[in-house]
Design a protein around this motif. Structure first.
Motif, short mmCIF file in Angstrom:
data_model
loop_
_atom_site.label_atom_id
_atom_site.label_comp_id
_atom_site.label_asym_id
_atom_site.label_seq_id
_atom_site.Cartn_x
_atom_site.Cartn_y
_atom_site.Cartn_z
N GLN A 141 0.71 -1.28 0.20
CA GLN A 141 0.35 0.08 0.31
C GLN A 141 0.88 1.40 0.04
N THR B 13 0.89 4.89 -2.90
CA THR B 13 0.93 5.90 -1.95
C THR B 13 2.07 6.62 -3.46
N ILE C 240 0.82 4.89 6.38
CA ILE C 240 -0.18 5.50 5.61
C ILE C 240 -1.63 4.85 6.14
#
Length: 421
Positions: free
Chosen positions: A336, A340, A387
């Motif tokens: 993830q 991002t 994140i």
């Protein structure tokens, strides 16, 4: 070892040295563009007859150095050995000579000559060139020379000198040719040199062999036999150079390697390069356009060697071009985080920031080593938990200091830090 290597005499430019190459090329072009010269892109190869007629069949370029071959249609084509003939062909073909004059063009790229490779003398050479076509004005000659001088100086180069002379015009060159031939035919020349003296006696004065140079030391020079018009033109060019503050040395024996030069002729030399001291040169070529089938318009231009200029900078212990490949290096620690940071990297790039990413799911130590090697000033560090929390670490790679920044404020934070730097 690979089964393949670059052809002999053809250099590769790889990072970080390629930044120097780009810096030199763009720096030399910038001085021309600021003087109103528009870019032209030329074919890598042309009809062989264009160079034979334009450059001159008596020159070493045409007689010994051209890469010439038959294409699949059995047409004789040649990899371009220089730029002026191709520019003139394009100007004639596309009717630029029927518009406002002078036509002012600049270009850069590879040129090809088959010769013995040595330092700064390659079979694929890189050049920057300009051409100003359609106006016979000494002030334009001075502008072209001043552009080259400014280009070298913008790179920080200062150990070069400009050598300049005049090769006369149609009213005085025929008489000088006879005078020079009378002198040369009295010498004990070998068969090839005597043949050259018959075709183009000026070429003999360009011979680099010590024996020939000694025999021709007292040869008459064109500068002593100029017509009144040619002398006035040359004197006016020098007056303009004086006014522009461009230093020069008059070299009466200078002969450029191409047949089309008339009147103003010049060369930039750097003694730090040894025997191959030329880093660029050019001159006026009145009559060339008509010879190639166009109007009877004058022209003046130059070609500056990018490879040679890089060697000259090295001889002076100088360099140009940035060494850092990127400003920011992103270090994602998780899938993830990778998505991002990739999106943030794209946003930063769109804002003009150079950004790279650590790929390959390497660990934190390996990723940070890659960040240090990148030359970046900032690293963005985040794992999947960061994140989820909406924060990204911003690390100063010079000091090691790291702070957490809200993801939605990261773009502004990075731009602010880089602007402060």
């Amino acid at each position: 070892m690979s089964d393949f290597q670059a052809p002999k005499g053809v250099p590769d430019y790889l990072p970080p040295d390629s930044a120097q190459f780009v810096g030199v090329r763009d720096g030399l072009l910038d001085s021309a563009r600021r003087a109103g010269y528009g870019d032209i892109e030329l074919p890598i190869f042309e009809d062989t007859a264009l160079f034979a007629r334009g450059v001159g069949e008596s020159t070493d370029v045409v007689s010994k150095e051209m890469y010439t071959f038959a294409d699949r249609g059995d047409r004789s084509v040649t990899l371009r050995p220089e730029g002026t003939a191709g520019v003139m062909r394009a100007v004639i073909e596309h009717g630029l000579d029927r518009g406002p004059l002078p036509v002012k063009l600049c270009y850069a790229g590879p040129f090809f000559r088959y010769e013995r490779p040595q330092a700064g003398r390659y079979r694929q050479l890189q050049q920057v060139g300009v051409e100003a076509i359609g106006v016979d004005d000494p002030a334009l000659d001075a502008e072209v020379i001043a552009i080259a001088d400014a280009g070298f100086r913008s790179l920080g180069l200062d150990g070069f000198r400009l050598e300049i002379t005049s090769l006369g015009d149609d009213t005085c060159r025929p008489q000088y040719r006879e005078l020079l031939q009378d002198f040369l035919f009295k010498l004990d020349l070998d068969e090839d040199t005597r043949r050259r003296a018959e075709i183009n006696p000026l070429r003999v004065l360009d011979d680099k062999r010590p024996k020939v140079r000694e025999m021709t030391a007292d040869a008459p020079v064109m500068l002593d036999h100029l017509s009144d018009a040619a002398k006035q033109h040359f004197d006016t060019v020098l007056a303009h150079l004086d006014a522009l503050g461009v230093p020069y040395v008059i070299n009466p024996r200078m002969v450029r390697g191409l047949d089309y030069y008339t009147k103003t002729t010049f060369e930039f030399v750097h003694d730090g390069l040894g025997a191959q001291s030329g880093i660029g040169g050019g001159g006026r070529y009145d009559g060339l356009m008509q010879q190639l089938g166009g109007k009877d318009l004058s022209g003046i231009g130059f070609g500056l060697g990018v490879d040679r200029t890089m060697l000259a900078l090295k001889a002076e212990g100088k360099s140009v071009g940035g060494t850092a490949r990127v400003d920011v290096f992103a270090v994602p620690l998780g899938e993830q985080a990778k998505i991002t940071l990739a999106v943030l990297a794209a946003r930063l790039r769109a804002a003009g920031v150079r950004v790279d990413l650590a790929y390959g799911d390497r660990g934190i130590k390996g990723a940070m080593r890659a960040a240090d090697r990148s030359g970046a000033s900032l690293a963005l560090v985040a794992g999947d938990r960061d994140i989820e929390a909406g924060t990204i670490g911003v690390k100063n790679l010079a000091t090691g200091d790291q702070v957490d920044v809200a993801a939605d404020g990261l773009l502004a934070e990075v731009l602010s830090r880089l602007n402060r730097a």
